[in-house]
Motif scaffolding. Structure first.
Motif, PDB file in Angstrom:
ATOM      1  N   ILE A  26       0.952  -1.337   0.076  1.00  0.00           N
ATOM      2  CA  ILE A  26       0.012   0.015   0.018  1.00  0.00           C
ATOM      3  C   ILE A  26       0.884   1.345   0.089  1.00  0.00           C
ATOM      4  O   ILE A  26       0.581   2.283  -0.785  1.00  0.00           O
ATOM      5  N   ASP A  27       1.883   1.123   0.902  1.00  0.00           N
ATOM      6  CA  ASP A  27       2.837   2.547   0.807  1.00  0.00           C
ATOM      7  C   ASP A  27       3.387   2.632  -0.326  1.00  0.00           C
ATOM      8  O   ASP A  27       3.450   3.806  -0.847  1.00  0.00           O
ATOM      9  N   THR A  28       3.661   1.752  -1.081  1.00  0.00           N
ATOM     10  CA  THR A  28       4.347   1.829  -2.621  1.00  0.00           C
ATOM     11  C   THR A  28       3.470   2.436  -3.602  1.00  0.00           C
ATOM     12  O   THR A  28       3.843   3.309  -4.376  1.00  0.00           O
ATOM     13  N   ILE A  29       2.224   2.062  -3.692  1.00  0.00           N
ATOM     14  CA  ILE A  29       1.034   2.491  -4.315  1.00  0.00           C
ATOM     15  C   ILE A  29       1.002   3.913  -4.134  1.00  0.00           C
ATOM     16  O   ILE A  29       0.677   4.631  -5.253  1.00  0.00           O
ATOM     17  N   PHE A  30       0.829   4.582  -2.855  1.00  0.00           N
ATOM     18  CA  PHE A  30       0.623   6.044  -2.702  1.00  0.00           C
ATOM     19  C   PHE A  30       1.859   6.725  -2.652  1.00  0.00           C
ATOM     20  O   PHE A  30       1.762   7.849  -2.385  1.00  0.00           O
ATOM     21  N   ASN A  31       2.999   6.072  -2.836  1.00  0.00           N
ATOM     22  CA  ASN A  31       4.215   6.910  -2.809  1.00  0.00           C
ATOM     23  C   ASN A  31       4.288   7.836  -4.094  1.00  0.00           C
ATOM     24  O   ASN A  31       4.157   7.692  -5.068  1.00  0.00           O
ATOM     25  N   ASN A  32       4.197   9.182  -3.694  1.00  0.00           N
ATOM     26  CA  ASN A  32       4.384  10.375  -4.709  1.00  0.00           C
ATOM     27  C   ASN A  32       2.966  10.208  -5.325  1.00  0.00           C
ATOM     28  O   ASN A  32       3.234  10.537  -6.602  1.00  0.00           O
ATOM     29  N   GLN A  33       1.831   9.824  -5.079  1.00  0.00           N
ATOM     30  CA  GLN A  33       0.797   9.626  -5.681  1.00  0.00           C
ATOM     31  C   GLN A  33      -0.310  10.783  -5.074  1.00  0.00           C
ATOM     32  O   GLN A  33      -0.508  11.019  -4.196  1.00  0.00           O
ATOM     33  N   ASP A  34      -0.545  11.643  -6.103  1.00  0.00           N
ATOM     34  CA  ASP A  34      -1.493  12.797  -5.868  1.00  0.00           C
ATOM     35  C   ASP A  34      -2.644  12.108  -6.343  1.00  0.00           C
ATOM     36  O   ASP A  34      -2.963  11.576  -7.425  1.00  0.00           O
ATOM     37  N   PHE A  35      -3.659  12.598  -5.690  1.00  0.00           N
ATOM     38  CA  PHE A  35      -5.282  12.169  -6.252  1.00  0.00           C
ATOM     39  C   PHE A  35      -6.353  13.002  -5.589  1.00  0.00           C
ATOM     40  O   PHE A  35      -6.175  13.796  -4.605  1.00  0.00           O
ATOM     41  N   ASP A  36      -7.453  12.937  -6.145  1.00  0.00           N
ATOM     42  CA  ASP A  36      -8.654  13.613  -5.932  1.00  0.00           C
ATOM     43  C   ASP A  36      -9.649  12.708  -5.049  1.00  0.00           C
ATOM     44  O   ASP A  36     -10.128  13.025  -4.174  1.00  0.00           O
ATOM     45  N   ALA A  37      -9.854  11.561  -5.702  1.00  0.00           N
ATOM     46  CA  ALA A  37     -10.745  10.329  -5.317  1.00  0.00           C
ATOM     47  C   ALA A  37     -10.248   8.936  -5.326  1.00  0.00           C
ATOM     48  O   ALA A  37      -9.367   8.846  -6.001  1.00  0.00           O
ATOM     49  N   LEU A  38     -10.617   8.165  -4.207  1.00  0.00           N
ATOM     50  CA  LEU A  38     -10.417   6.857  -4.139  1.00  0.00           C
ATOM     51  C   LEU A  38     -11.695   6.142  -4.287  1.00  0.00           C
ATOM     52  O   LEU A  38     -12.557   6.471  -3.459  1.00  0.00           O
ATOM     53  N   ILE A  39     -11.487   4.995  -5.037  1.00  0.00           N
ATOM     54  CA  ILE A  39     -12.768   4.157  -4.931  1.00  0.00           C
ATOM     55  C   ILE A  39     -12.253   2.714  -4.771  1.00  0.00           C
ATOM     56  O   ILE A  39     -11.156   2.298  -5.486  1.00  0.00           O
ATOM     57  N   ILE A  40     -12.836   1.931  -4.070  1.00  0.00           N
ATOM     58  CA  ILE A  40     -12.398   0.637  -3.960  1.00  0.00           C
ATOM     59  C   ILE A  40     -13.647  -0.337  -4.108  1.00  0.00           C
ATOM     60  O   ILE A  40     -14.796   0.093  -3.757  1.00  0.00           O
ATOM     61  N   THR A  41     -13.601  -1.139  -5.263  1.00  0.00           N
ATOM     62  CA  THR A  41     -14.683  -2.133  -5.847  1.00  0.00           C
ATOM     63  C   THR A  41     -14.222  -3.639  -5.300  1.00  0.00           C
ATOM     64  O   THR A  41     -13.296  -3.748  -5.148  1.00  0.00           O
TER      65      THR A  41
END
Length: 188
Positions: free
Chosen positions: A79-94
């Motif tokens: 998870i930390d690698t996924i969000f490393n330097n990742q800018d986002f407005d929205a998150l969705i989990i399906t």
């Protein structure tokens, strides 16, 4: 005589109660040691930092929620690698069938749809008349490949205004793919 800022504030209160004649008698004796008005720049800097801090706290909170899902579902993704330097407005989990199980507050801000409206629906409710059929087909095909990908698609807000959205979709897996995480950013 020079006065400090706090003394000046008290002095302002005092002088506002004086008549014009009384004020004229003492006005030459009042010499502030600081400018009468503080520059707005200092407040602007504080305000910018305050809102940046709020945004960072919301981002951290969103990532913690994803980590909670990861722990519960026993995802093997980093998870930390996924969000490393990742800018986002929205998150969705399906879920694996692409029904929404969770969205962050940024989703509501970006789309106008509430969390309660979005849950148990498939994300295609965000699509509309000008959503590219080619982009939809590419997304369907890439979802079946079960590999991370990024796509740009035209979506529609609740008020029917279109917006371009960069969607990064990551299959989340334990032994098999159990969910998909969509990291979305409005393209400006």
């Amino acid at each position: 005589m020079k006065y400090s800022l706090s003394e000046m504030m008290c002095l302002d209160i005092y002088t506002s109660s004086l008549s014009s004649k009384e004020y004229d008698k003492i006005k030459l004796q009042i010499k502030p040691s600081t400018p009468k008005f503080m520059p707005l720049l200092s407040w602007d800097i504080y305000s910018q930092n305050y809102f940046k801090t709020l945004k960072n706290l919301k981002t951290e909170s969103d990532i913690k929620m994803v980590k909670a899902f990861a722990k519960k579902a026993k995802w093997k993704n980093e998870i930390d690698t996924i969000f490393n330097n990742q800018d986002f407005d929205a998150l969705i989990i399906t879920d694996a069938g692409q029904k929404i199980v969770w969205v962050n507050e940024g989703f509501t801000k970006m789309t106008g749809y509430s969390k309660s409206f979005a849950v148990n629906k498939k994300p295609h409710f965000l699509q509309g008349i000008n959503t590219s059929t080619k982009a939809k087909k590419r997304i369907r095909n890439k979802l079946h490949e079960l590999k991370p990908f990024t796509e740009i698609i035209m979506n529609y807000r609740k008020d029917n205004t279109p917006y371009e959205c960069q969607v990064k979709i990551i299959p989340m897996y334990s032994d098999n793919v159990t969910h998909f995480l969509a990291i979305e950013k409005q393209v400006v």
